[in-house]
Write an enzyme that holds these catalytic residues in place. Structure first.
Site, PDB file in Angstrom:
ATOM      1  N   ARG A  20      31.034  44.491  31.499  1.00 20.96           N
ATOM      2  CA  ARG A  20      30.174  44.268  30.579  1.00 20.96           C
ATOM      3  C   ARG A  20      29.092  43.384  31.033  1.00 20.96           C
ATOM      4  O   ARG A  20      28.954  42.594  31.864  1.00 20.96           O
ATOM      5  CB  ARG A  20      30.805  43.550  29.279  1.00 20.96           C
ATOM      6  N   PHE A  55      39.105  40.335  25.737  1.00 17.24           N
ATOM      7  CA  PHE A  55      40.049  39.224  25.103  1.00 17.24           C
ATOM      8  C   PHE A  55      41.631  39.770  25.718  1.00 17.24           C
ATOM      9  O   PHE A  55      41.608  40.338  26.669  1.00 17.24           O
ATOM     10  CB  PHE A  55      39.859  39.309  23.819  1.00 17.24           C
ATOM     11  N   LYS A 100      29.228  28.021  28.429  1.00 20.66           N
ATOM     12  CA  LYS A 100      30.124  28.943  29.010  1.00 20.66           C
ATOM     13  C   LYS A 100      29.507  29.019  30.754  1.00 20.66           C
ATOM     14  O   LYS A 100      30.537  29.526  31.487  1.00 20.66           O
ATOM     15  CB  LYS A 100      30.311  30.390  28.566  1.00 20.66           C
ATOM     16  N   TRP A 146      40.286  35.443  44.046  1.00 23.14           N
ATOM     17  CA  TRP A 146      39.394  34.652  43.570  1.00 23.14           C
ATOM     18  C   TRP A 146      39.072  33.761  45.222  1.00 23.14           C
ATOM     19  O   TRP A 146      37.927  33.456  45.242  1.00 23.14           O
ATOM     20  CB  TRP A 146      39.845  33.458  42.678  1.00 23.14           C
ATOM     21  N   PHE A 199      46.181  30.338  40.903  1.00 23.78           N
ATOM     22  CA  PHE A 199      45.316  29.487  40.868  1.00 23.78           C
ATOM     23  C   PHE A 199      45.808  28.194  42.158  1.00 23.78           C
ATOM     24  O   PHE A 199      47.042  28.493  42.374  1.00 23.78           O
ATOM     25  CB  PHE A 199      45.355  28.476  39.487  1.00 23.78           C
ATOM     26  N   LYS A 236      40.091  38.049  33.921  1.00 30.11           N
ATOM     27  CA  LYS A 236      40.014  39.294  33.819  1.00 30.11           C
ATOM     28  C   LYS A 236      38.893  40.184  34.626  1.00 30.11           C
ATOM     29  O   LYS A 236      39.118  40.959  35.493  1.00 30.11           O
ATOM     30  CB  LYS A 236      40.137  40.029  32.623  1.00 30.11           C
ATOM     31  N   THR A 275      37.294  38.881  36.950  1.00 31.99           N
ATOM     32  CA  THR A 275      37.417  38.409  38.599  1.00 31.99           C
ATOM     33  C   THR A 275      38.320  39.231  39.108  1.00 31.99           C
ATOM     34  O   THR A 275      38.305  39.989  40.245  1.00 31.99           O
ATOM     35  CB  THR A 275      37.892  37.206  38.775  1.00 31.99           C
ATOM     36  N   ALA A 295      33.824  41.057  20.960  1.00 33.34           N
ATOM     37  CA  ALA A 295      35.325  41.646  21.164  1.00 33.34           C
ATOM     38  C   ALA A 295      36.199  41.387  19.942  1.00 33.34           C
ATOM     39  O   ALA A 295      37.053  41.588  19.854  1.00 33.34           O
ATOM     40  CB  ALA A 295      35.943  40.969  22.458  1.00 33.34           C
TER      41      ALA A 295
END
Lengths: 646, 646
Positions: free
Chosen positions: B128, B389, B139, B499, B470, B104, B106, B358
């Site tokens: 954010r 989310f 992460k 991406w 992807f 999201k 990206t 979230a």
């Protein structure tokens, strides 16, 4: 706007003249009675900080603005000016203070205001960043006071550029890593740990750099994870930390007394691996001491990796490198290492950088700020730096720890005294802001002053006594102290009124400091680092505190043996002693004699680079009183002004 | 250098033209295979941030530089541009994601790069600020990825301008104040408390402003401390906090699992007043939610005072105002309220501001960043903001909480889907980065996509589906999803490759968004705030999650009664539910049906302005794995470059 490298390099070549700064000072018009620090601070419009940076010859690539009143100064400044000779290096210290403090910061700022704005010298103040805890607790702010302040005082006292917050983050990452590592080791086999620590990525296992360094320390000279024997794997994966040996505490920059002793790990997810722990105030973190003592990015990276957090069950020291967290610490601290430029009320430059505890650490602002400032002021300029607590503590550590690591040569000691404190030493009542003072007993009261002058002279540096005048002092009292100070060996002694008058009130002091800086200085350390730990402690206790001897309690004795065995015996000593007496007993005023200094325990800050003997119990987490300072603090939502800070 | 108010006002009047920005974009030359995020980020030299600020029409008084790559933007911008119409407001959300996320952020960045650098529109991204805990934990960073990133990524991921640190400081001051207050009340008489809370200063006792407001809430309409009766004194000095009712936790921005459950107050100085407590990660603090939802400095001051931290033993809610700490909170947050300007790889403006959880919070970046950006882009421009989310959680809260408090009207929903996630919903294996994916079962897998499109349409806003490609996806798969999305009611659906390709890979998406933003939008909230709490929860569960009904467990039932009685029943609802399923069971993929949603408990964030029902147990403190990310992170001490962040 930020100029490009080319432009600024050009401008530098065209305009830069080593020598006198082309600087605009602010004219003060002090008001009587002196308003609150906040009101005085607000009465002045600071120069845009980028303008000040230019005035003192910094080029734009060296200046990172943080809003309009603060900037971080790049360490590249040191490289650019490396051929430039250093200016005069002045340290401000004090006699044994009352609990209210005797105005060392205020004197340091006032002296710089006088040297710069009134005598036309290049002068730079270097002060510590205050902890936010006490600002909202009991003490209020700490930007000097009256007409000798760092401005804007709310920027100085809140967040600044985030250095203390970076320390909190770095410190607590280490703490989290320690407990997580103990947990994972306790709940996994060697093989499980190994396959997670050296994971298969795209079909291959590789050691990371920090793991290779750990292997080297273990004398396992292998680079291929497949070739380790089971025994080597076990050695590699198990730090085998003894939970009782952990000396690394969590920190917060908040006065939170309920975190002084806690039990952690009580969630079921931690499977019963609870232990007793504690939070300290952030400025007590070893990382703060590292920040204050480091000489370069490379040196900081190294110190952050050498910090010892615990011992293994076999007594081997466990470092942040062993935890694999040292690189992340350097990354978290990469901006904090740059000194913060602010200004005085009269527009002189001030570095605000680092603020280690003055008992369990060495209580001095950063080496790097002093070094950059000494280059920027140039050969004939002055850098005034402040040492925490009285001369027996902050000044001794300034010389024996800070100057030892920096290699800098101090020129003058300014020793701040107040009639209020001398009265206390002369048998007056315990001081509070409101209490009325007893009659002055000069000879008795001045004994402490005399001893602290001697303490400074032991190091071979000329002493100027600054008698910081309060409105309740009489002229006769002030002149008597001036005379007694000179008789006691001070090169000079002068009365100053910078709190009420700004730099103008410290002109006589500034002139005395100028003269003293021309006097011969024969600086020497108090002790040789290679002496046994006990000897070094004894020398400080006897020569500086006036103790008959020291007494090692069993815990201290054990630790000295342990640290010596671990190879840390040749570190300098950072005494954790009360600042309210030359002895270990805060009630003993004047010059106590005939006492034996008890050493309860000894701890090590190996990354910062000192051992700290504990004389008595040191509180490392203040509390909030019934009515904390925050009751009066608020924001005007329309103007954005901060009210109630003091 | 910073220009004076006069100069900048002049320049503004001379040069400012609402309309298209005069902005220089950076030309990307993407490399295959796409290097690491860190390498891509480092391959680009960002514009000096002051230059970007000028390009988008900000005047220098509105821009506070924080180094060369970050700036805080003053709220005065909103006042200057108040007559300017808002731009188009685009929210990016997603289908129910895999644990790895579906891109999201990206997509939001890629879309803005496309709108600006490729279609010549004024476009602003609002994202954010990530928590530092996961960056060093499991992460890694969170600045978008590949050729759609916020740069420099290390600045984005570390400290930023200190907003999260300010929240840590503010949050923990409240926590310290709670326990200190309980302690002081427990150990002092009414008279002792009163004489300390309202101390004699220069012979007079005065109430502070925050105390006067407390007296008013207690209906004691007196201004002279001498006139209170004993009963009034007792009411005034005793908050009488029930320790078991405390909902305010301490926070750290560190993954420290051993702080999940702790016992505090075990030092002898706390005289046995121990209690069980916990630390959460800082982004879980209510102050973060306040920062994200506030509309102005004044509104923030008010919200920070309304936060309820506990109840008294009689069931009265105790606020930060009652503790006297609310003004200090506003002071600590005075800079954090200003949005942080950074840029994309292609040189578009990005606001990075606030990052509430979230689940226990609403998971959206700040209202103020969106509002300023909507003015700055102007009528024909685009602001792309991201909701955390999947659409069932972040988007629902975006509409029902964020838009309700901001008053802003959304124009388009961009719903991000990946083949990877659709395969999982179609019965594929649990996803990990390495695992091979099963054959695609399109109809079954797309059920989740269809439901989330419906969820967006319930709010009356046009939906564009972005199929985030992807390298493992086949063209047939991608086109099938595009077709199915349109059939399911999306106004449009397009494949994107931002991406790998940067903005160029999202041009089709950008064009679809442009078209959709012209379509009629009939935005409406899902529920009326005045409905009973249970009704509001049921509407969300049934309409958005597809539940048959909800089930209140006893604790939830009690809390709903309590909060309704305390006057908080009319707040919007912020569901704390897993994001890995539309239901409460993360294992249930696709579109679960026939389930009853259990509500375990309900909590209140009164200052932020919502109630949050807990569906299951929410972890508010992540842990460190055996090999945390920090093993690879280090600083090159020579270049100062950060290595190993991802």
């Amino acid at each position: 706007p930020i100029q490009s490298t080319v432009e600024s390099a050009q401008r530098f070549l065209e305009n830069y003249q080593p020598g006198k700064w082309n600087i605009q000072y602010r004219l003060l018009t002090p008001v009587t009675p002196v308003p609150s620090d906040m009101e005085v601070s607000r009465s002045c419009t600071p120069k845009p900080i980028g303008e000040l940076a230019r005035e003192i010859g910094l080029i734009s690539d060296e200046v990172e603005l943080y809003g309009q009143c603060k900037a971080k100064i790049s360490l590249s400044t040191l490289k650019r000016l490396k051929e430039q000779p250093d200016g005069k290096y002045i340290v401000v210290t004090g006699i044994t203070p009352t609990p209210l403090g005797e105005g060392k910061s205020t004197t340091a700022i006032g002296l710089v205001q006088a040297l710069g704005a009134h005598l036309g010298q290049n002068a730079f103040a270097c002060v510590r960043q205050p902890s936010q805890g006490p600002t909202f607790g009991i003490k209020g702010g700490a930007a000097g006071g009256g007409y000798s302040q760092v401005v804007p005082m709310e920027e100085f006292n809140l967040h600044l550029t985030g250095d203390i917050h970076a320390i909190t983050a770095a410190n607590n990452l280490v703490a989290a890593a320690i407990d997580a590592r103990i947990f994972h080791e306790a709940t996994q086999s060697d093989q499980a740990l190994y396959s997670r620590l050296v994971p298969l990525v795209d079909g291959v296992r590789n050691f990371s750099d920090v793991q290779i360094r750990r292997l080297q320390r273990l004398h396992i000279m292998k680079m291929d994870p497949a070739t380790l024997t089971n025994d080597e794997i076990s050695k590699f994966v198990r730090l085998d930390i003894d939970p009782d040996s952990i000396t690394w505490q969590r920190v917060l920059d908040t006065n939170d007394r309920f975190l002084r002793t806690i039990t952690i790990g009580q969630s079921p997810s931690e499977k019963g691996y609870t232990r007793t722990a504690q939070f300290d105030i952030t400025v007590a973190s070893e990382i703060m001491a590292v920040l204050a003592l480091t000489n370069s990015l490379e040196d900081m990276r190294e110190r952050l990796g050498k910090m010892v957090v615990a011992s293994s069950k076999k007594g081997v020291p466990i470092t942040t490198e062993d935890l694999g967290v040292s690189g992340a610490l350097a990354v978290l601290m990469k901006d904090a290492i740059k000194p913060n430029l602010m200004q005085t009320l009269e527009g002189n430059p001030v570095f605000v950088h680092a603020g280690p505890f003055a008992n369990i650490a060495h209580g001095n602002s950063s080496v790097l700020a002093d070094k950059i400032a000494l280059k920027v002021v140039g050969k004939d300029g002055f850098v005034v730096t402040e040492a925490g607590f009285g001369a027996d503590i902050g000044m001794e550590k300034f010389f024996d720890i800070k100057c030892r690591y920096s290699g800098l040569q101090p020129h003058v000691v300014v020793l701040v005294a107040t009639i209020r404190a001398l009265k206390m030493h002369g048998g007056g009542p315990t001081v509070s802001a409101d209490s009325r003072l007893r009659e002055f007993e000069p000879l008795m009261g001045c004994s402490n002053l005399r001893k602290q002058i001697e303490n400074a002279r032991i190091f071979g540096v000329p002493v100027v006594v600054a008698v910081n005048a309060f409105k309740s002092d009489t002229e006769a009292e002030l002149q008597l102290v001036v005379r007694l100070a000179k008789e006691a060996g001070a090169l000079d002694a002068v009365k100053c009124t910078h709190w009420a008058d700004g730099g103008k009130g410290a002109v006589a002091l500034a002139e005395a400091v100028q003269r003293a800086s021309q006097a011969p200085s024969h600086f020497q350390f108090l002790y040789d680092m290679e002496l046994p730990v006990v000897e070094k402690i004894r020398i400080i206790a006897q020569k500086i505190y006036g103790a008959n001897d020291i007494e090692l309690l069993p815990e201290a004795e054990l630790k000295i043996i342990q640290y010596t065995k671990q190879g840390f015996g040749n570190l300098p000593i950072c005494m954790a002693k009360t600042h309210l007496s030359l002895s270990h007993n805060p009630e003993q005023k004047g010059v106590p004699t005939g006492f034996i200094l008890p050493i309860r325990d000894v701890r090590a800050s190996v990354g910062a680079g000192f051992l700290y003997p504990l004389v008595g119990t040191m509180s490392t987490m203040p509390g909030l009183p019934t009515r904390p300072c925050f009751y009066d603090i608020d924001l005007d939502p329309v103007t954005g002004e901060v009210n109630g800070l003091f």
